[in-house]
Every structure is written in structure tokens, then in C-alpha cells.
Design a protein around this motif. Structure first.
Motif, PDB file in Angstrom:
ATOM      1  N   PRO A 245       0.797  -1.236   0.000  1.00 25.41           N
ATOM      2  CA  PRO A 245       0.000   0.000   0.000  1.00 25.41           C
ATOM      3  C   PRO A 245       0.822   1.276   0.000  1.00 25.41           C
ATOM      4  O   PRO A 245       0.411   2.274  -0.612  1.00 25.41           O
ATOM      5  CB  PRO A 245      -0.826  -0.138   1.287  1.00 25.41           C
ATOM      6  CG  PRO A 245      -0.984  -1.605   1.464  1.00 25.41           C
ATOM      7  CD  PRO A 245       0.317  -2.194   1.008  1.00 25.41           C
ATOM      8  N   ASP A 246       2.005   1.268   0.642  1.00 22.64           N
ATOM      9  CA  ASP A 246       2.823   2.482   0.658  1.00 22.64           C
ATOM     10  C   ASP A 246       3.736   2.601  -0.552  1.00 22.64           C
ATOM     11  O   ASP A 246       4.455   3.598  -0.710  1.00 22.64           O
ATOM     12  CB  ASP A 246       3.640   2.568   1.950  1.00 22.64           C
ATOM     13  CG  ASP A 246       4.678   1.446   2.079  1.00 22.64           C
ATOM     14  OD1 ASP A 246       4.800   0.613   1.147  1.00 22.64           O
ATOM     15  OD2 ASP A 246       5.367   1.399   3.118  1.00 22.64           O
ATOM     16  N   GLY A 247       3.718   1.595  -1.427  1.00 24.55           N
ATOM     17  CA  GLY A 247       4.517   1.641  -2.648  1.00 24.55           C
ATOM     18  C   GLY A 247       5.989   1.379  -2.461  1.00 24.55           C
ATOM     19  O   GLY A 247       6.763   1.483  -3.423  1.00 24.55           O
ATOM     20  N   SER A 248       6.427   1.010  -1.272  1.00 27.48           N
ATOM     21  CA  SER A 248       7.861   0.812  -1.035  1.00 27.48           C
ATOM     22  C   SER A 248       8.367  -0.536  -1.537  1.00 27.48           C
ATOM     23  O   SER A 248       9.559  -0.694  -1.801  1.00 27.48           O
ATOM     24  CB  SER A 248       8.185   0.947   0.451  1.00 27.48           C
ATOM     25  OG  SER A 248       7.570  -0.089   1.210  1.00 27.48           O
ATOM     26  N   LYS A 249       7.470  -1.499  -1.662  1.00 28.12           N
ATOM     27  CA  LYS A 249       7.854  -2.847  -2.080  1.00 28.12           C
ATOM     28  C   LYS A 249       6.900  -3.363  -3.150  1.00 28.12           C
ATOM     29  O   LYS A 249       5.760  -2.898  -3.291  1.00 28.12           O
ATOM     30  CB  LYS A 249       7.852  -3.810  -0.888  1.00 28.12           C
ATOM     31  CG  LYS A 249       8.928  -3.558   0.155  1.00 28.12           C
ATOM     32  CD  LYS A 249       8.833  -4.569   1.287  1.00 28.12           C
ATOM     33  CE  LYS A 249      10.029  -4.478   2.232  1.00 28.12           C
ATOM     34  NZ  LYS A 249      10.125  -3.154   2.890  1.00 28.12           N
ATOM     35  N   LEU A 250       7.384  -4.346  -3.875  1.00 30.87           N
ATOM     36  CA  LEU A 250       6.587  -5.059  -4.870  1.00 30.87           C
ATOM     37  C   LEU A 250       6.706  -6.542  -4.579  1.00 30.87           C
ATOM     38  O   LEU A 250       7.818  -7.066  -4.448  1.00 30.87           O
ATOM     39  CB  LEU A 250       7.094  -4.767  -6.285  1.00 30.87           C
ATOM     40  CG  LEU A 250       6.352  -5.477  -7.421  1.00 30.87           C
ATOM     41  CD1 LEU A 250       5.045  -4.747  -7.736  1.00 30.87           C
ATOM     42  CD2 LEU A 250       7.227  -5.553  -8.676  1.00 30.87           C
ATOM     43  N   LEU A 251       5.571  -7.232  -4.462  1.00 29.88           N
ATOM     44  CA  LEU A 251       5.572  -8.675  -4.232  1.00 29.88           C
ATOM     45  C   LEU A 251       5.243  -9.397  -5.532  1.00 29.88           C
ATOM     46  O   LEU A 251       4.358  -8.966  -6.279  1.00 29.88           O
ATOM     47  CB  LEU A 251       4.556  -9.053  -3.155  1.00 29.88           C
ATOM     48  CG  LEU A 251       5.046  -9.000  -1.701  1.00 29.88           C
ATOM     49  CD1 LEU A 251       5.500  -7.610  -1.327  1.00 29.88           C
ATOM     50  CD2 LEU A 251       3.964  -9.489  -0.757  1.00 29.88           C
TER      51      LEU A 251
ATOM     52  N   TYR B 254      -1.575 -16.010  -6.705  1.00 31.29           N
ATOM     53  CA  TYR B 254      -2.122 -14.657  -6.548  1.00 31.29           C
ATOM     54  C   TYR B 254      -1.893 -14.177  -5.119  1.00 31.29           C
ATOM     55  O   TYR B 254      -1.854 -14.989  -4.187  1.00 31.29           O
ATOM     56  CB  TYR B 254      -3.616 -14.654  -6.873  1.00 31.29           C
ATOM     57  CG  TYR B 254      -4.098 -13.334  -7.411  1.00 31.29           C
ATOM     58  CD1 TYR B 254      -4.161 -13.098  -8.774  1.00 31.29           C
ATOM     59  CD2 TYR B 254      -4.467 -12.312  -6.548  1.00 31.29           C
ATOM     60  CE1 TYR B 254      -4.598 -11.883  -9.274  1.00 31.29           C
ATOM     61  CE2 TYR B 254      -4.901 -11.091  -7.028  1.00 31.29           C
ATOM     62  CZ  TYR B 254      -4.961 -10.879  -8.387  1.00 31.29           C
ATOM     63  OH  TYR B 254      -5.379  -9.666  -8.880  1.00 31.29           O
ATOM     64  N   ILE B 255      -1.755 -12.861  -4.952  1.00 33.75           N
ATOM     65  CA  ILE B 255      -1.352 -12.293  -3.664  1.00 33.75           C
ATOM     66  C   ILE B 255      -2.372 -11.265  -3.186  1.00 33.75           C
ATOM     67  O   ILE B 255      -2.838 -10.428  -3.962  1.00 33.75           O
ATOM     68  CB  ILE B 255       0.028 -11.599  -3.771  1.00 33.75           C
ATOM     69  CG1 ILE B 255       1.086 -12.569  -4.309  1.00 33.75           C
ATOM     70  CG2 ILE B 255       0.460 -11.030  -2.424  1.00 33.75           C
ATOM     71  CD1 ILE B 255       2.398 -11.894  -4.667  1.00 33.75           C
ATOM     72  N   ALA B 256      -2.704 -11.325  -1.907  1.00 34.15           N
ATOM     73  CA  ALA B 256      -3.469 -10.269  -1.235  1.00 34.15           C
ATOM     74  C   ALA B 256      -2.637  -9.759  -0.076  1.00 34.15           C
ATOM     75  O   ALA B 256      -1.943 -10.531   0.601  1.00 34.15           O
ATOM     76  CB  ALA B 256      -4.807 -10.801  -0.728  1.00 34.15           C
ATOM     77  N   LEU B 257      -2.709  -8.459   0.179  1.00 36.29           N
ATOM     78  CA  LEU B 257      -1.936  -7.823   1.241  1.00 36.29           C
ATOM     79  C   LEU B 257      -2.841  -7.266   2.328  1.00 36.29           C
ATOM     80  O   LEU B 257      -3.962  -6.812   2.049  1.00 36.29           O
ATOM     81  CB  LEU B 257      -1.094  -6.682   0.671  1.00 36.29           C
ATOM     82  CG  LEU B 257       0.235  -7.065   0.014  1.00 36.29           C
ATOM     83  CD1 LEU B 257       0.679  -5.989  -0.955  1.00 36.29           C
ATOM     84  CD2 LEU B 257       1.301  -7.300   1.082  1.00 36.29           C
ATOM     85  N   SER B 258      -2.335  -7.282   3.561  1.00 39.15           N
ATOM     86  CA  SER B 258      -3.035  -6.610   4.646  1.00 39.15           C
ATOM     87  C   SER B 258      -2.962  -5.106   4.425  1.00 39.15           C
ATOM     88  O   SER B 258      -2.117  -4.606   3.673  1.00 39.15           O
ATOM     89  CB  SER B 258      -2.402  -6.983   5.990  1.00 39.15           C
ATOM     90  OG  SER B 258      -1.038  -6.590   6.027  1.00 39.15           O
ATOM     91  N   ASP B 259      -3.821  -4.362   5.090  1.00 35.90           N
ATOM     92  CA  ASP B 259      -3.859  -2.920   4.916  1.00 35.90           C
ATOM     93  C   ASP B 259      -2.543  -2.246   5.290  1.00 35.90           C
ATOM     94  O   ASP B 259      -2.176  -1.218   4.714  1.00 35.90           O
ATOM     95  CB  ASP B 259      -4.993  -2.314   5.758  1.00 35.90           C
ATOM     96  CG  ASP B 259      -6.348  -2.438   5.083  1.00 35.90           C
ATOM     97  OD1 ASP B 259      -6.423  -3.123   4.041  1.00 35.90           O
ATOM     98  OD2 ASP B 259      -7.329  -1.862   5.593  1.00 35.90           O
ATOM     99  N   ASP B 260      -1.826  -2.827   6.268  1.00 33.07           N
ATOM    100  CA  ASP B 260      -0.548  -2.236   6.671  1.00 33.07           C
ATOM    101  C   ASP B 260       0.629  -2.762   5.867  1.00 33.07           C
ATOM    102  O   ASP B 260       1.769  -2.329   6.074  1.00 33.07           O
ATOM    103  CB  ASP B 260      -0.302  -2.447   8.169  1.00 33.07           C
ATOM    104  CG  ASP B 260      -0.241  -3.920   8.573  1.00 33.07           C
ATOM    105  OD1 ASP B 260      -0.147  -4.800   7.677  1.00 33.07           O
ATOM    106  OD2 ASP B 260      -0.280  -4.195   9.790  1.00 33.07           O
ATOM    107  N   GLY B 261       0.383  -3.680   4.937  1.00 31.60           N
ATOM    108  CA  GLY B 261       1.441  -4.194   4.079  1.00 31.60           C
ATOM    109  C   GLY B 261       2.406  -5.149   4.752  1.00 31.60           C
ATOM    110  O   GLY B 261       3.410  -5.535   4.152  1.00 31.60           O
ATOM    111  N   ARG B 262       2.106  -5.578   5.966  1.00 32.33           N
ATOM    112  CA  ARG B 262       3.043  -6.431   6.687  1.00 32.33           C
ATOM    113  C   ARG B 262       2.845  -7.922   6.427  1.00 32.33           C
ATOM    114  O   ARG B 262       3.773  -8.711   6.576  1.00 32.33           O
ATOM    115  CB  ARG B 262       2.934  -6.162   8.201  1.00 32.33           C
ATOM    116  CG  ARG B 262       3.323  -4.749   8.614  1.00 32.33           C
ATOM    117  CD  ARG B 262       3.150  -4.555  10.102  1.00 32.33           C
ATOM    118  NE  ARG B 262       3.529  -3.213  10.516  1.00 32.33           N
ATOM    119  CZ  ARG B 262       3.450  -2.761  11.772  1.00 32.33           C
ATOM    120  NH1 ARG B 262       2.971  -3.572  12.720  1.00 32.33           N
ATOM    121  NH2 ARG B 262       3.817  -1.530  12.055  1.00 32.33           N
ATOM    122  N   THR B 263       1.624  -8.283   6.069  1.00 32.14           N
ATOM    123  CA  THR B 263       1.295  -9.694   5.864  1.00 32.14           C
ATOM    124  C   THR B 263       0.704  -9.880   4.474  1.00 32.14           C
ATOM    125  O   THR B 263      -0.060  -9.036   4.003  1.00 32.14           O
ATOM    126  CB  THR B 263       0.288 -10.181   6.918  1.00 32.14           C
ATOM    127  OG1 THR B 263       0.814  -9.942   8.225  1.00 32.14           O
ATOM    128  CG2 THR B 263       0.005 -11.673   6.759  1.00 32.14           C
TER     129      THR B 263
END
Length: 563
Positions: free
Chosen positions: A170-176, A251-260
Motif C-alpha cells: 500500500p505504501d509503494g515501497s515494495k513489490l511482491l 495470486y497475492i493479497a496484502l493486509s492494509d498495513d502491508g506487513r502480511t
């Protein structure tokens, strides 16, 4: 298909006082938020209005002109450009979406110098990322980066074999990146079965430049747990494969905080849980089996059910309970929050390992159960159930899990295990199911004016997909409007997008359905869905962009909210 990215753009500090203003880019509204200093009190944020209804309206389209010409799509709000994976050419078409009613092709991105083809695309704040398959596909792939506004190449990194989906945090710092690692075959001299993995790319972005680094989360630590995983219900069944080789991230889903992150392992009927910061898979959760014999969980199991106890019946709409277990085998997954808790929604498409030499798990009930059904399990109807007008035509797996064939010592079938749930499911963060749509998707597509029931995306034949996986829900995105959350689910075979209100995870309700095919023409085979927030939309309305793989068309659907 990823959680919505909410950007906050600082406003200009006023000359007097210490107040500041930020623009909150929400899905359904544009809100002003005042944030004061010691001398000012923060003004309350006006609530985003909650709609009482929602409908979809097709307002624009682009025709790629070829089978596979529109698959995954992603939108850049800054440049008003839509990026569409063109599977026919292995490229990306760049469309001007300034006027959503009339998309115009501007350019094409070729990755010929990097690999064989583009599999997926994602965009975040003007940065475009492409998942590039290698040649051969079993070799490590790449992720290539471009500037959305001028398509300048910004570099590339090497990831795992067959990168199949990617998503920004969500913060754009990483790409999974989900590296599927499919084999090319089994048991042949040139067979190769690469390990599945997830790449975590840290972008180190500064202005228009990036300096990406890559960490890899693999499944090697689970190789010694193969028996325990199988016993729990994780399907590990590729001939001679280790756990790491057999697991295929989809396929990938992320938590709102991007940690999980939660990653579907489609063929394995499981979901992996990823600690993003540590680049480590912390758990593999089996999804279990769906009981199609329960009321409301039935299916249409045959394309020859127009007769009674026969092997030469005709097509007929016939949805009902059947003594069959369904593997969920989800493709897309999305996350959302309710009451401070994370929930996951899966589109239970189904998939079989039947596309390469050396191993094919897909068969039909009558062929697989040539010695009959176990009467201790199936009762007095065991013999008649084998007939094509009943269950004989249904496609099932020969390999429910490992060496388990689903047969007793006499060779009689003790369980019939089909592909996909023909549904969507909602799970809590620990992958405990809280809802499944049962047979609702088949029921709601049973009387379409523009397509035959269970028609496929390449024909308009009644019952064409009944013996296989029905409507095949594949893609899903979630949007929040006011206090309500909505799921948009693409049905790959019969087509169209189903909309459900999922604000109460245990009790979703049907909202709307739009199918824009016309018999065996127009939009067919919805593959990727992209939700454009109203505040980022070129026309100020929330939009849903759908790439149709079979027709090669990209449809722009306007989400009309009623209050």
C-alpha cells in the motif's frame, strides 16, 4: 485485485496559523481533512456517504483484435493511462483513458530483450511493473520497471520462475511477485520442475529513479513436512516433486498495513502466509473440501442430464445436491477489513494439472470409477450415479492428494473430488471459512438473455461447462463505498461480473450482475479486473476495467452508486 491504495497529498501551509489541508483519495468521494497545530483544532472529517445501491454500466471498450489480446489491466491516475497485458503478442498495450468512453491505443511495451512474454502488470504512483516470463518458462523470470508517463525503461530485476502476478504494498515501497514455478513436464528426459517462490522487491525509490533489491521467500523449510502437510489437506502430488517444487504461488493479497500477505497455491488447494518484512513464509493453510451434497451447495454435474439414467442424454439445466466433494482451488484472492479484523475473499476457479506431458490428473467419473462406486459410501444409488446423465460425465481428479486415488482395495471409488468450488468464499485471517456462496453463481446465471446456461467463453452451448467447473469465478477486486464493502467477481466462462455486498463477512448479499457478451461474440473470458477509485477516475466516477482474454476486448464499466 489488491487492497486500495489511499494516498495523502499535503496541501500548502497557510501564511497565518499552523493548519494544513490534505486530500484523501477515497473510493467514493473526495474529502478535505484539516490537521491543525497547537493553535487550531482539527475539523471533523465529513463521512463518506454510504450508497443504498450499486449498478454496473458499460461506457467504453477497446478491441485488441485477437484471442488473448486483453488479460491483466492496471491504471495510472497521473497519466490517465491504462496498461493492458496483450497475451496474443506477449506485450503490453498502453491505452489513453482520459475519455473512458473511448480508450485509444498510444503505444506498446515490448519485453523481447528481457524474456518471452508479459504475464502481469501493476502500477503505483506512476511506476509500472511487468512480470516477464523467461524462455524456457522454467528459468528465472524478471520484473521490468517503466515510467508510466513516457514509458522510459527504469531497469529490471531477476525473480523466480514464471512470475505470474505482482502487487505493490500500500505504501509503494515494495513489490511482491508470485513466482508460480510450473514444470514443463514430468518424468521425461528434459523435465524440469522449478520451485515456487515469492519475490519481495524493495524499490528504494527516489524521484523518478529506483534501485531495487530482491529478497526471496521460498518453501524449502517445508520439504521435511510433506507428510504432515498432506495429512492436513495440502495437495502435494506432482510425481517426484518436493514440497517446494509442488507449491505453485498464483495470486497475492496484502493486509492494509502491508506487513502480511496471503498467497493462493491454486493447484495445492491451500494459501501461504507471508511475513513481508522478514521475507518468510510462516504457514501453509489448507482450504479443505466443499460438500456439494448440502442443500444450497449443489451443482449441475453433467452436459447430458436431459435423460433418465442414460449414457446418451441431452443438455439440461439441472442444479442440485450431488455426492461430490469440491476442491476450492482459488485463483484470485483479495483482503478487506471489517471491525478491525482482516477477511479474505477467494474466487474458487479450479485448475487441473493437465497441460503438460507426463502427468494428467483430470478424468471423468465413469472412466475413473470403472470398478464402480463403493456402495458403503454411495448407497443404493451407486450404480446409477455412474451413468452420464447423473455423474458419469463430471470431471474429477485421479489424485486428490499425493498417492491417494480415492479408491478402496476393490478399486471402487470412495470419493469423487471435482475441480473448483463454482463459488466465492470468505475466510478469516487464519483461513477459517466464514462463508461460501454455494450454488448461487450457477443459479444466478441460469436464465441469461444473452448466453446459454454454463456456456463456455468460446461457444454458446447449453451445459458446455457443467461437467467441468461451471462459470469459473476467477478474478476479484473489493471496493469500499462509505460504510459498505463490495466484491466484484469475474466469471471466466459464462462471462460477466457479479457484485456482492460483503460488509457482513458471514452473510454477503447479492447486489448486481452485468454480462456484456452476446452469445458467442463481444466480451468473453474475463481475466483481470481493475478498480479505479472515483477520486482517481478520469470522469470522476468509480470505474471497473475488465480484460477479456478470449474476445481480446477491454471493457470500461462505470460503477453507478445510488443514495
Amino acid at each position: 485485485m489488491k487492497p486500495s491504495n489511499r494516498r495523502f497529498v499535503p496541501g500548502r501551509r497557510p501564511a497565518i496559523g499552523r493548519a494544513c489541508v490534505a486530500l484523501a483519495l477515497g473510493l467514493g468521494s473526495l474529502a478535505l481533512i484539516a490537521c491543525g497545530g497547537s493553535d487550531d483544532e482539527a475539523a471533523p472529517t465529513p463521512p463518506e456517504p454510504t450508497p443504498v445501491g450499486l449498478s454496473l454500466e458499460k461506457i467504453g471498450a477497446y478491441d485488441g483484435g485477437a484471442l488473448g489480446a486483453a488479460e491483466i489491466t492496471a491504471f495510472d491516475a497521473r497519466s490517465k493511462r491504462l496498461f493492458v497485458v496483450n497475451g496474443a503478442n506477449g506485450t503490453v498495450d498502453v491505452l489513453d483513458l482520459a475519455n473512458p468512453a473511448a480508450p485509444v491505443k498510444l503505444a506498446t511495451i515490448s519485453v523481447a530483450s528481457l524474456g518471452a512474454a508479459v504475464n502481469s502488470v501493476a502500477v503505483h504512483d506512476g511506476l509500472v511493473a511487468l512480470a516477464v516470463e523467461a524462455s524456457p518458462k522454467t528459468a528465472p523470470g524478471k520484473v521490468a520497471f517503466y515510467n508510466a508517463a513516457d514509458l522510459a525503461a527504469l531497469g529490471s530485476v531477476t525473480v523466480g520462475a514464471l512470475p505470474d502476478m505482482l502487487v505493490f504494498t500500500p505504501d509503494g515501497s515494495k513489490l511482491l511477485v508470485a513466482n508460480e514455478g510450473e514444470p514443463n513436464s514430468y518424468g521425461l528426459p528434459d523435465s524440469a520442475d522449478p520451485e515456487g517462490s515469492i519475490s519481495i522487491v524493495t524499490l528504494n525509490r527516489s524521484g523518478s529513479t529506483i534501485a531495487p533489491t530482491v529478497a526471496t521467500a521460498d518453501f524449502g523449510a517445508f520439504n521435511t513436512q510433506i507428510d504432515a502437510l498432506r495429512a492436513a489437506g495440502v495437495r502435494i502430488y506432482g510425481p517426484g516433486a518436493t514440497v517446494a517444487q509442488d507449491l505453485e504461488p498464483e495470486y497475492i493479497a496484502l493486509s492494509d498495513d502491508g506487513r502480511t500477505a496471503w498467497i493462493t497455491l491454486q493447484e495445492n488447494n491451500a494459501v501461504a502466509v507471508l511475513d513481508v518484512a522478514a521475507a518468510r513464509v510462516t504457514a501453509i493453510r489448507p482450504l479443505g473440501l466443499k460438500d456439494h451434497n448440502l442443500a444450497g451447495f449443489g451443482l449441475d454435474a453433467s452436459d447430458e442430464d436431459g435423460g433418465t439414467d442414460t449414457n446418451s442424454g441431452t443438455p439440461l439445466l439441472k442444479i442440485g445436491p450431488q455426492p461430490v466433494k469440491g476442491m476450492y482451488l482459488p485463483d484470485a484472492i483479495a483482503s478487506y477489513m471489517v471491525g478491525g479484523q482482516t477477511y479474505l475473499l477467494t474466487a474458487n476457479e479450479g485448475d487441473a494439472r493437465a497441460d503438460w506431458p507426463g502427468f494428467n490428473e483430470e478424468t471423468r467419473v465413469r472412466a475413473h470409477c470403472s470398478a464402480g462406486l463403493d456402495p458403503a459410501v454411495f448407497g443404493a444409488d451407486a450404480a446409477r450415479l455412474l451413468l452420464d446423465s447423473n455423474l458419469g460425465r463430471l470431471r474429477i481428479t485421479t489424485s486428490p492428494n499425493g498417492n491417494d486415488s480415492g479408491k478402496n482395495a476393490l478399486g471402487q471409488c470412495t470419493q469423487l473430488t471435482s475441480f473448483g468450488g463454482r463459488s466465492f468464499s470468505i475466510w478469516n485471517a487464519d483461513l477459517v471459512r466464514v462463508f461460501d456462496s454455494g450454488d448461487q453463481l450457477e443459479q444466478r446465471t441460469s436464465a441469461l438473455p444473452n448466453a446459454a446456461f454454463n456456456a463456455s467463453h468460446d461457444n454458446n452451448s447449453l451445459d458446455s461447462r457443467s461437467a467441468s467447473k461451471g462459470p469459473e469465478p476467477e478474478g476479484v477486486v473489493i471496493g469500499r463505498f462509505g460504510a459498505r464493502s463490495f466484491a466484484f467477481i469475474g466469471l471466466e466462462r459464462v462471462g460477466g461480473v457479479m457484485v456482492y455486498d460483503i460488509s457482513i463477512p458471514s452473510a454477503p448479499s447479492f447486489v448486481s450482475y452485468l454480462n456484456t457478451r452476446s452469445a458467442d461474440t463481444d466480451d468473453r473470458g474475463p481475466e483481470g479486473l481493475a478498480l479505479i477509485q472515483a477520486a482517481q477516475s478520469p470522469n470522476g466516477k468509480p470505474l471497473l476495467v475488465v480484460g477479456h482474454e478470449v474476445s481480446g476486448t477491454t471493457a470500461v464499466l462505470q460503477i453507478n452508486l445510488s443514495y
